[in-house]
Design a protein around this motif. Sequence first.
Motif, PDB file in Angstrom:
ATOM      1  N   VAL A 116       0.834  -1.199   0.000  1.00 26.21           N
ATOM      2  CA  VAL A 116       0.000   0.000   0.000  1.00 26.21           C
ATOM      3  C   VAL A 116       0.868   1.248   0.000  1.00 26.21           C
ATOM      4  CG1 VAL A 116      -1.706   1.325   1.306  1.00 26.21           C
ATOM      5  CG2 VAL A 116      -1.932  -1.155   1.129  1.00 26.21           C
ATOM      6  N   LEU A 117       1.898   1.243   0.842  1.00 26.22           N
ATOM      7  CA  LEU A 117       2.795   2.402   0.931  1.00 26.22           C
ATOM      8  C   LEU A 117       3.509   2.659  -0.391  1.00 26.22           C
ATOM      9  CD1 LEU A 117       4.433   2.233   4.472  1.00 26.22           C
ATOM     10  CD2 LEU A 117       3.040   4.068   3.520  1.00 26.22           C
ATOM     11  N   LYS A 118       3.895   1.600  -1.082  1.00 29.26           N
ATOM     12  CA  LYS A 118       4.565   1.775  -2.377  1.00 29.26           C
ATOM     13  C   LYS A 118       3.684   2.576  -3.329  1.00 29.26           C
ATOM     14  CE  LYS A 118       7.442  -2.399  -2.356  1.00 29.26           C
ATOM     15  NZ  LYS A 118       7.682  -3.715  -3.012  1.00 29.26           N
ATOM     16  N   ARG A 119       2.417   2.240  -3.381  1.00 24.84           N
ATOM     17  CA  ARG A 119       1.497   2.922  -4.294  1.00 24.84           C
ATOM     18  C   ARG A 119       1.219   4.357  -3.839  1.00 24.84           C
ATOM     19  NH1 ARG A 119       1.192  -2.303  -4.428  1.00 24.84           N
ATOM     20  NH2 ARG A 119       0.285  -3.479  -6.168  1.00 24.84           N
ATOM     21  N   VAL A 120       1.062   4.539  -2.523  1.00 21.30           N
ATOM     22  CA  VAL A 120       0.792   5.876  -1.992  1.00 21.30           C
ATOM     23  C   VAL A 120       1.991   6.795  -2.228  1.00 21.30           C
ATOM     24  CG1 VAL A 120       0.406   7.190   0.130  1.00 21.30           C
ATOM     25  CG2 VAL A 120      -0.888   5.095  -0.286  1.00 21.30           C
ATOM     26  N   VAL A 121       3.190   6.300  -1.956  1.00 23.44           N
ATOM     27  CA  VAL A 121       4.402   7.105  -2.152  1.00 23.44           C
ATOM     28  C   VAL A 121       4.600   7.423  -3.626  1.00 23.44           C
ATOM     29  CG1 VAL A 121       6.926   7.064  -1.992  1.00 23.44           C
ATOM     30  CG2 VAL A 121       5.534   6.294  -0.064  1.00 23.44           C
ATOM     31  N   ALA A 122       4.273   6.483  -4.512  1.00 21.66           N
ATOM     32  CA  ALA A 122       4.424   6.729  -5.946  1.00 21.66           C
ATOM     33  C   ALA A 122       3.505   7.863  -6.400  1.00 21.66           C
ATOM     34  CB  ALA A 122       4.121   5.453  -6.731  1.00 21.66           C
ATOM     35  N   VAL A 123       2.269   7.897  -5.871  1.00 22.43           N
ATOM     36  CA  VAL A 123       1.329   8.960  -6.237  1.00 22.43           C
ATOM     37  C   VAL A 123       1.799  10.297  -5.679  1.00 22.43           C
ATOM     38  CG1 VAL A 123      -1.034   9.792  -5.951  1.00 22.43           C
ATOM     39  CG2 VAL A 123      -0.613   7.381  -6.426  1.00 22.43           C
ATOM     40  N   ILE A 124       2.282  10.305  -4.437  1.00 21.42           N
ATOM     41  CA  ILE A 124       2.789  11.545  -3.832  1.00 21.42           C
ATOM     42  C   ILE A 124       3.974  12.077  -4.628  1.00 21.42           C
ATOM     43  CG2 ILE A 124       3.939  12.496  -1.797  1.00 21.42           C
ATOM     44  CD1 ILE A 124       2.247  10.648  -0.082  1.00 21.42           C
ATOM     45  N   THR A 125       4.863  11.205  -5.033  1.00 19.94           N
ATOM     46  CA  THR A 125       6.026  11.626  -5.825  1.00 19.94           C
ATOM     47  C   THR A 125       5.595  12.198  -7.170  1.00 19.94           C
ATOM     48  OG1 THR A 125       7.331   9.872  -4.787  1.00 19.94           O
ATOM     49  CG2 THR A 125       8.225  10.867  -6.798  1.00 19.94           C
ATOM     50  N   PHE A 126       4.627  11.545  -7.797  1.00 16.56           N
ATOM     51  CA  PHE A 126       4.128  12.014  -9.102  1.00 16.56           C
ATOM     52  C   PHE A 126       3.559  13.426  -8.996  1.00 16.56           C
ATOM     53  CE2 PHE A 126       0.453  12.563 -11.906  1.00 16.56           C
ATOM     54  CZ  PHE A 126       1.027  12.345 -13.155  1.00 16.56           C
ATOM     55  N   GLY A 148     -14.783   8.054  -4.458  1.00 19.52           N
ATOM     56  CA  GLY A 148     -15.844   8.010  -5.447  1.00 19.52           C
ATOM     57  C   GLY A 148     -16.370   9.378  -5.823  1.00 19.52           C
ATOM     58  N   SER A 149     -16.017  10.391  -5.054  1.00 20.72           N
ATOM     59  CA  SER A 149     -16.474  11.747  -5.354  1.00 20.72           C
ATOM     60  C   SER A 149     -15.586  12.370  -6.432  1.00 20.72           C
ATOM     61  CB  SER A 149     -16.437  12.618  -4.096  1.00 20.72           C
ATOM     62  OG  SER A 149     -16.623  13.984  -4.418  1.00 20.72           O
ATOM     63  N   PRO A 150     -16.150  13.099  -7.402  1.00 21.15           N
ATOM     64  CA  PRO A 150     -15.323  13.752  -8.428  1.00 21.15           C
ATOM     65  C   PRO A 150     -14.583  14.975  -7.889  1.00 21.15           C
ATOM     66  CG  PRO A 150     -17.620  14.313  -8.762  1.00 21.15           C
ATOM     67  CD  PRO A 150     -17.594  13.295  -7.653  1.00 21.15           C
ATOM     68  N   HIS A 151     -14.829  15.334  -6.614  1.00 22.13           N
ATOM     69  CA  HIS A 151     -14.204  16.517  -6.027  1.00 22.13           C
ATOM     70  C   HIS A 151     -13.227  16.154  -4.911  1.00 22.13           C
ATOM     71  CE1 HIS A 151     -17.304  18.631  -8.245  1.00 22.13           C
ATOM     72  NE2 HIS A 151     -18.245  17.965  -7.591  1.00 22.13           N
ATOM     73  N   ASN A 152     -12.739  14.910  -4.884  1.00 17.55           N
ATOM     74  CA  ASN A 152     -11.872  14.486  -3.778  1.00 17.55           C
ATOM     75  C   ASN A 152     -10.390  14.773  -4.022  1.00 17.55           C
ATOM     76  OD1 ASN A 152     -11.214  12.560  -5.677  1.00 17.55           O
ATOM     77  ND2 ASN A 152     -12.252  10.867  -4.641  1.00 17.55           N
ATOM     78  N   GLY A 153     -10.037  15.448  -5.093  1.00 21.60           N
ATOM     79  CA  GLY A 153      -8.656  15.863  -5.305  1.00 21.60           C
ATOM     80  C   GLY A 153      -7.845  14.870  -6.112  1.00 21.60           C
ATOM     81  N   ASN A 154      -6.634  15.289  -6.448  1.00 19.72           N
ATOM     82  CA  ASN A 154      -5.769  14.466  -7.304  1.00 19.72           C
ATOM     83  C   ASN A 154      -5.235  13.235  -6.589  1.00 19.72           C
ATOM     84  OD1 ASN A 154      -5.957  16.176  -9.551  1.00 19.72           O
ATOM     85  ND2 ASN A 154      -4.342  17.505  -8.781  1.00 19.72           N
ATOM     86  N   PHE A 155      -4.955  13.348  -5.282  1.00 20.28           N
ATOM     87  CA  PHE A 155      -4.362  12.227  -4.554  1.00 20.28           C
ATOM     88  C   PHE A 155      -5.298  11.020  -4.542  1.00 20.28           C
ATOM     89  CE2 PHE A 155      -3.794  10.087  -0.369  1.00 20.28           C
ATOM     90  CZ  PHE A 155      -2.561   9.503  -0.632  1.00 20.28           C
ATOM     91  N   GLY A 166      -8.024  10.712  -6.293  1.00 24.32           N
ATOM     92  CA  GLY A 166      -8.472  10.435  -7.650  1.00 24.32           C
ATOM     93  C   GLY A 166      -7.519   9.522  -8.401  1.00 24.32           C
ATOM     94  N   ILE A 167      -6.211   9.758  -8.276  1.00 20.01           N
ATOM     95  CA  ILE A 167      -5.233   8.909  -8.970  1.00 20.01           C
ATOM     96  C   ILE A 167      -5.235   7.507  -8.372  1.00 20.01           C
ATOM     97  CG2 ILE A 167      -2.767   8.585  -9.403  1.00 20.01           C
ATOM     98  CD1 ILE A 167      -2.492  11.582  -9.652  1.00 20.01           C
TER      99      ILE A 167
END
Length: 456
Positions: free
Chosen positions: A34-44, A60-67, A69-70
């Motif tokens: 889980v951390l690998k995926r979370v850190v990858a999104v934060i780095t991106f 599921g909300s379209p307004h929940n932000g990029n973090f 959402g990705i």
Amino acid sequence: MLALLWRSSITGSGTVNAKLVQQLEGEKRHWREVLKRVVAVITFLSERGLPFRGNDEVLGSPHNGNFLGILEVISQFDPFLAEHINKYGQKGRGSTSYLSSTICEDLIKQMGDKIKATIAAEIQQAKYFSVIVDSTPDLSHTDQLTFIFRFVSKEGKIIERFVDFEPIESHTGESLANTVMTLLDSFSLDIANCRGQEYDNASNMSGRYNGLQAHLKKKNPLIHYIPCAAHSLNLVGVNSIEGSCQDASKFFDLMQSLYAFCAGSTHRWNIFFNNANIKLDMTLKSLSSTRWSCRADASKALCGNYAKIREILPSISSDTGEKRDTRSEAAALCSKLGTLEAQFWHCILSRFKVTSESLQKADMELMTAIHLFESLRSWVVSLRDQFDHFETAAKNVPGVCQSYKDELQRVKKRKVFSDESTEHEVTLKGRERYQVETFNVIIDKLVSCLDHRVDA
């Protein structure tokens, strides 16, 4: 021996302890993935300077932000992450999921601290360094001090590293110096190893007695102060307009007025730039108040569209379908439009832009910066003998009036009193007046300002 027997008893297959150990290892593997995926999104997101948070944190909300959402997009193709979100997502405060803004901010801070520690190690290895500091307000109107370190790596390359934004409340030289010292202490850097400091030309930064550079020199006399070369070049342009002649200021006011007139209405913008093949860099630009060299883009667009603008403005001024204010403004702009100024300033601004971009390179050296200033000065001086060239190029533009404006105006005669001399005053007109009172004045002012900045 007893330790070996105890270890074999708890790790043996079929024992309760063995099942617990396997379950614990499985939990570790799960959260690591889980951390690998979370850190990858934060780095991106961090590398691209994109916002993390949205209006809410609801999966599921379209307004929940990029973090979030990705992560949701990745989960569509990653069964592991999809299962994790379904199992742990939206459980509320107190439950572990590694998907909340709290853990996100904590990971950002840890990653930032690691990067800062790496940069500090690089600087300590290089030993000698310089500091570049500038203050700028952010969107929340908080004034922040930007810190950049400049040093030479062990490979011999010049490196610049941004390290921090530090909020400040006071702009005095002493307060800024204390802030710089606090940052150096946090990086375990010795002020005795600092060899250079570079700021803009503001008095609280560059002041000889109470500026930031003066206070740091008291702590280490070996810290040489160098004014920011790009900022100095920007001041050359600003001072040349404000302190030379009215014609120079009027030209830039005209460029801004043209942009405001065209951009103020989509209808007018389409009239001027209705060609689908026209490039974006050839449409009129608003003038930048902070980057004088960026005005080259505005002058380039004006020169490239001059004939078309000269043709359309009179048609708008005589179009009864337009509003009265629009017709009046178009007529006023058309009467002020002169191609000689456009050709002349476009030539100067283009060269200034190239020089400014070179001065802002990370590997720029002091002597190279001085040579660029001197080269620009020599080039500006050479323009003084090219008035005929600019005049010929301006008159060759289709639709341009071949006479100067004051040649078409009646000369006002001043009453001569009895105690005054009867000799006629020498008055310049037309070509001679523009060359002497505008063209040469602008050249001389630019040369004077460049000399002043080179000396600094």
